[in-house]
Design a protein around this motif. Structure first.
Motif, PDB file in Angstrom:
ATOM      1  N   GLU A 199      47.899  48.218  38.198  1.00 15.56           N
ATOM      2  CA  GLU A 199      48.327  47.123  39.072  1.00 15.56           C
ATOM      3  C   GLU A 199      47.120  46.288  39.492  1.00 15.56           C
ATOM      4  N   ASP A 252      45.148  43.453  41.864  1.00 15.88           N
ATOM      5  CA  ASP A 252      45.144  42.958  43.232  1.00 15.88           C
ATOM      6  C   ASP A 252      45.585  41.510  43.258  1.00 15.88           C
ATOM      7  N   GLU A 253      46.272  41.155  44.374  1.00 13.89           N
ATOM      8  CA  GLU A 253      46.673  39.753  44.559  1.00 13.89           C
ATOM      9  C   GLU A 253      45.453  38.893  44.831  1.00 13.89           C
ATOM     10  N   TYR A 306      44.928  35.030  46.176  1.00  9.37           N
ATOM     11  CA  TYR A 306      45.640  33.844  46.670  1.00  9.37           C
ATOM     12  C   TYR A 306      44.671  32.704  46.900  1.00  9.37           C
ATOM     13  N   GLY A 328      51.456  36.086  48.511  1.00  7.07           N
ATOM     14  CA  GLY A 328      52.011  37.304  47.968  1.00  7.07           C
ATOM     15  C   GLY A 328      52.380  38.299  49.049  1.00  7.07           C
ATOM     16  N   ALA A 329      53.226  39.253  48.684  1.00  6.92           N
ATOM     17  CA  ALA A 329      53.722  40.236  49.650  1.00  6.92           C
ATOM     18  C   ALA A 329      52.590  41.070  50.233  1.00  6.92           C
ATOM     19  N   GLU A 330      51.650  41.477  49.397  1.00  6.21           N
ATOM     20  CA  GLU A 330      50.543  42.294  49.877  1.00  6.21           C
ATOM     21  C   GLU A 330      49.638  41.514  50.812  1.00  6.21           C
ATOM     22  N   THR A 331      49.408  40.235  50.514  1.00  8.43           N
ATOM     23  CA  THR A 331      48.571  39.392  51.389  1.00  8.43           C
ATOM     24  C   THR A 331      49.254  39.173  52.730  1.00  8.43           C
ATOM     25  N   LYS A 332      50.568  38.938  52.701  1.00  9.21           N
ATOM     26  CA  LYS A 332      51.309  38.781  53.958  1.00  9.21           C
ATOM     27  C   LYS A 332      51.174  40.025  54.823  1.00  9.21           C
ATOM     28  N   LYS A 333      51.292  41.180  54.195  1.00 14.48           N
ATOM     29  CA  LYS A 333      51.226  42.428  54.929  1.00 14.48           C
ATOM     30  C   LYS A 333      49.866  42.598  55.600  1.00 14.48           C
ATOM     31  N   ARG A 334      48.805  42.275  54.862  1.00 17.58           N
ATOM     32  CA  ARG A 334      47.456  42.423  55.403  1.00 17.58           C
ATOM     33  C   ARG A 334      47.191  41.414  56.524  1.00 17.58           C
ATOM     34  N   SER A 337      48.963  42.634  59.647  1.00 22.06           N
ATOM     35  CA  SER A 337      48.249  43.756  60.256  1.00 22.06           C
ATOM     36  C   SER A 337      47.004  43.266  60.991  1.00 22.06           C
TER      37      SER A 337
END
Length: 263
Positions: free
Chosen positions: A3, A5-6, A8, A17-23, A26
């Protein structure tokens, strides 16, 4: 398949991306939590503000007998044989003399004469001060000299405390003492506001002393190096109403290696 990494780039990508939004979420939540915790800790460790007061937006007329012992005051009769000495101040970081100049030119020596002054009251812990901001609000209300209550000698004393400017300490600033307020207090005292020693020793003869030189004259510039830091001040004291006056040799003031003498 491994996998990736995103990555952006705002001016290329249309959405995050979903992972960037999550970070990002947080990080924002963590930052808000740190700010809230910091604010709570800051408030918890702050000393409570004194109940001093400054009637900046309301004027009060005060009548009494004018005297300088050694700083300008009005001796106000509260009841029969009961008097209060109100220390006079000017607007801003200055003493009252500029606002007394006109009436002095008209009447000459004001010592022992009855004046009415309209100004802003400052009061705390039994002490009262009056700020004058207009020379036209000072008037003579009695032409005959009136007997002034004399001071009472106390003798030699040694007091641990801190030298402050009373305008800020008794109501205008909170806190009005310590290292954080030293430069402001120095400007006030250099401008003509009398220096006051706030006693930190519970065994002191009084909480507050108006400071003079050994001859009883006002001191301003000579006291500046000792303002806002714990010190032991020795001198000859006298009592004038609810105030004490301490005649000192500034060169004999002993500075202490401690954080504060006011508790």
């Amino acid at each position: 398949m491994e996998e990736q990494d995103e990555f952006y780039v705002g001016y290329i990508e249309d959405s995050v991306g979903a992972e960037t939004k999550k970070r990002l979420k947080s990080f924002v939540l963590f930052g808000v939590g740190v700010l809230v915790l910091g604010a709570l800790l800051f408030g918890f460790f702050q000393e409570p503000a004194s109940n001093s007061a400054f009637d900046f937006d309301s004027a009060t007329k005060i009548s009494g007998v004018y005297h300088e012992m050694p700083y300008p005051m009005l001796q106000v009769e509260l009841a029969e044989n009961t008097y209060k000495n109100i220390v006079l101040l000017g607007f801003g970081k200055f003493g009252p003399n500029a606002y007394l100049k006109d009436i002095r030119n008209q009447e000459g020596d004001l010592e022992g004469k009855h004046l009415t002054i309209e100004g802003n009251l400052i009061y705390y812990n039994g002490k009262t001060l009056l700020q004058i901001d207009d020379s036209q609000k000072v008037s003579l209300t009695g032409s005959k000299p009136i007997t002034i209550i004399s001071s009472q000698p106390i003798g030699e004393v040694s007091v641990e405390g801190e030298i402050v400017d009373p305008k800020c300490y008794f109501g205008v600033m909170k806190p009005g003492y310590g290292k954080i307020h030293r430069s402001c207090a120095a400007l006030c005292i250099a401008g003509g506001i009398p220096p006051v020693l706030v006693a930190g020793d519970p065994n002191a003869v009084s909480d507050y002393f108006l400071l003079t030189d050994l001859k009883g004259n006002p001191i301003h510039k000579d006291i500046l190096p000792y303002i806002g830091q714990p010190s032991v001040v020795k001198g000859v004291a006298e009592k004038l109403g609810e105030w004490y006056i301490l005649h000192v040799d500034v060169s004999q003031i002993e500075q202490l290696d401690k954080e504060s003498s006011i508790y």
